[in-house]
Write a protein that holds these residues in place. Structure first.
Motif, PDB file in Angstrom:
ATOM      1  N   LYS A 107      -5.818  -6.771  -1.209  1.00 23.24           N
ATOM      2  CA  LYS A 107      -4.341  -6.424  -1.579  1.00 23.24           C
ATOM      3  C   LYS A 107      -4.474  -6.215  -3.042  1.00 23.24           C
ATOM      4  O   LYS A 107      -3.643  -5.304  -3.724  1.00 23.24           O
ATOM      5  N   ARG A 121      -6.339  -2.708  -3.699  1.00 22.99           N
ATOM      6  CA  ARG A 121      -5.643  -1.338  -3.155  1.00 22.99           C
ATOM      7  C   ARG A 121      -4.320  -1.098  -4.262  1.00 22.99           C
ATOM      8  O   ARG A 121      -4.155   0.073  -4.543  1.00 22.99           O
ATOM      9  N   ARG A 122      -3.896  -2.274  -4.554  1.00 23.16           N
ATOM     10  CA  ARG A 122      -2.540  -1.936  -5.610  1.00 23.16           C
ATOM     11  C   ARG A 122      -3.151  -1.606  -7.140  1.00 23.16           C
ATOM     12  O   ARG A 122      -2.758  -0.478  -7.689  1.00 23.16           O
ATOM     13  N   ARG A 130      -4.247   2.315  -6.565  1.00 20.94           N
ATOM     14  CA  ARG A 130      -2.910   3.167  -6.619  1.00 20.94           C
ATOM     15  C   ARG A 130      -2.540   3.368  -8.218  1.00 20.94           C
ATOM     16  O   ARG A 130      -2.286   4.453  -8.537  1.00 20.94           O
ATOM     17  N   GLU A 143      -1.637  -1.185   6.762  1.00 22.08           N
ATOM     18  CA  GLU A 143      -1.031  -1.691   5.726  1.00 22.08           C
ATOM     19  C   GLU A 143      -1.615  -1.007   4.297  1.00 22.08           C
ATOM     20  O   GLU A 143      -0.918  -0.567   3.168  1.00 22.08           O
ATOM     21  N   GLU A 144      -2.843  -1.046   4.280  1.00 15.74           N
ATOM     22  CA  GLU A 144      -3.647  -0.219   3.082  1.00 15.74           C
ATOM     23  C   GLU A 144      -3.278   1.120   3.124  1.00 15.74           C
ATOM     24  O   GLU A 144      -2.961   1.561   1.762  1.00 15.74           O
ATOM     25  N   MET A 168      -0.506   2.714   4.049  1.00 16.33           N
ATOM     26  CA  MET A 168       1.024   3.030   3.481  1.00 16.33           C
ATOM     27  C   MET A 168       1.183   2.611   2.207  1.00 16.33           C
ATOM     28  O   MET A 168       2.048   3.179   1.602  1.00 16.33           O
ATOM     29  N   GLU A 169       0.526   1.577   1.781  1.00 17.93           N
ATOM     30  CA  GLU A 169       0.618   1.227   0.433  1.00 17.93           C
ATOM     31  C   GLU A 169       0.083   1.938  -0.601  1.00 17.93           C
ATOM     32  O   GLU A 169       0.360   2.338  -1.905  1.00 17.93           O
ATOM     33  N   VAL A 170      -1.087   2.532  -0.388  1.00 14.57           N
ATOM     34  CA  VAL A 170      -1.968   3.380  -1.410  1.00 14.57           C
ATOM     35  C   VAL A 170      -1.555   4.825  -1.503  1.00 14.57           C
ATOM     36  O   VAL A 170      -1.397   5.424  -2.431  1.00 14.57           O
ATOM     37  N   PRO A 174       3.967   8.019   4.097  1.00 16.69           N
ATOM     38  CA  PRO A 174       4.098   6.675   4.539  1.00 16.69           C
ATOM     39  C   PRO A 174       5.273   6.566   5.394  1.00 16.69           C
ATOM     40  O   PRO A 174       5.280   6.085   6.334  1.00 16.69           O
TER      41      PRO A 174
END
Length: 373
Positions: free
Chosen positions: A176, A179-180, A183, A201-202, A204-206, A224
């Motif tokens: 987590k 990956r933040r 980005r 989740e990865e 969608m977030e990145v 996403p």
């Protein structure tokens, strides 16, 4: 540097890994290839890199409108980050990052020692590893080693960046955090990037856009938000996070799911068709009394109160499990208890039709299960 692949197919023996796949990646975009194991995402990434050769008859592979399909890996200017860092254990962080500049270029094109040192220092700062230049890989955490691997790739100034499950070997907390960081890092460097993941989740977030793959084909491409909230098939709906699935049928503008009835103007034919209703856990409300609208009778089998939301496991009147997520405040107000009888009300949903050749089961309504001990 844009990337475009057209009508790419790849078979391994009798297995079809890719079936006529086409994809565009815009300059500076970060795109995630997402799908279950065997969906073809890694094969597509390796074909873009030049590590795999597509089947004869496949279309071109274009980097900024230049066809690189006939070029070898080293000629394409691709930076490839693997799941396993593959750092040289006997080299320091500085030496690992400098390796590409010293070895991967012809002697006449290699930078001077001072240039290499300045470049490595810049990259160490860029990947937030200040003060670690003299450390060896075994003195770093998994997340730090992965950032060294990324800096080593960036040192050769690639045209595009490709990442294959880059965080797969890391624990959940480090994943987590990293990956933040990726980005934010991508927003700074704006390098056209494609990464493979099976973690929804990865992705969608990145990613700027997500490419969902299944059985060697691209089944949906979108932001996403579009992928999650506007799925175009039951596969995408069920793959993108937890979901409740209820079986029923549609006819003459109506959908019938158990005792519930909904308007479904997309299908007005009198011929009955099988359908499934998909509802996310947070799109269901729990009530303690039957209302005038659509609801399913159920019994509470378990309450998980740890975390930001309360997760409630239910057994429906037809014996199917139902998963609901509600706030702690809502759970307290409802006074939920294990074995208690409740009514579940869908607030939002998606309905997808099944194969018309399937037969509609005409089973009688089941009795409500006995309380769970």
């Amino acid at each position: 540097m844009s990337i475009e692949v057209k009508n790419i197919s790849k078979t391994f023996g009798g297995f079809v890994a890719l079936d006529d796949v086409s994809l565009n990646v815009a300059t500076g975009e970060l795109v995630a290839l997402l799908g279950p194991s065997g969906s073809g995402k890694t094969t597509l990434l390796r074909i873009i890199a030049g590590l795999e050769i597509p089947d004869p008859g496949s279309g071109p592979i274009l980097f900024h409108e230049e066809n690189v399909a006939g070029q070898r890996v080293g000629e394409r200017g691709v930076g490839f980050v693997f799941q396993h860092y593959a750092l040289f254990r006997h080299m320091t962080v500085h030496e690992n990052i400098a390796f590409g500049m010293r070895v991967q270029r012809p002697r006449t094109q290699r930078p001077s020692r001072d240039t290499i040192r300045r470049k490595v220092d810049e990259l160490i700062k860029l990947v937030q590893l200040d003060g670690m230049a003299r450390r060896f890989p075994n003195q770093l955490s998994g997340g730090q080693r992965q950032r060294v691997a990324l800096a080593r790739v960036l040192a050769i100034e690639p045209k595009v960046l490709l990442l294959d499950e880059p965080f797969g070997a890391l624990d959940a907390k480090v994943r987590k955090e990293l990956r933040r960081w990726l980005r934010r890092f991508h927003d700074d460097i704006k390098l056209t990037s494609v990464f493979v993941t099976h973690d929804q989740e990865e992705a969608m977030e990145v990613a700027d856009r997500v490419v969902v793959m299944n059985e060697g084909q691209i089944v949906q491409v979108g932001t996403p938000d579009e992928i999650f909230h506007q799925p175009q098939s039951n596969f995408v709906m069920s793959f993108m996070g937890s979901v409740n699935i209820f079986r029923g049928y549609v006819e003459e503008g109506k959908a019938y799911i158990g005792p519930m009835e909904f308007d479904y103007p997309e299908y007005r034919d009198s011929e009955r068709k099988l359908a499934h209703l998909f509802v996310r856990p947070y799109q269901l409300d729990i009530e303690t009394e039957a209302g005038s609208g659509n609801s399913l009778k159920a019994r509470v089998s378990r309450i998980h109160s740890g975390g930001g939301q309360v997760k409630v496991d239910l057994i429906s009147q037809t014996g199917e499990p139902i998963y609901v997520e509600i706030s702690h405040q809502c759970c307290s107000m409802l006074g939920l208890e294990k074995g208690g009888e409740v009514f579940v009300v869908p607030r939002e949903m998606k309905i997808f039709l099944d194969d018309p050749a399937e037969q509609i089961p005409q089973a009688p309504e089941a009795e409500l299960p006995a309380p769970v001990d």
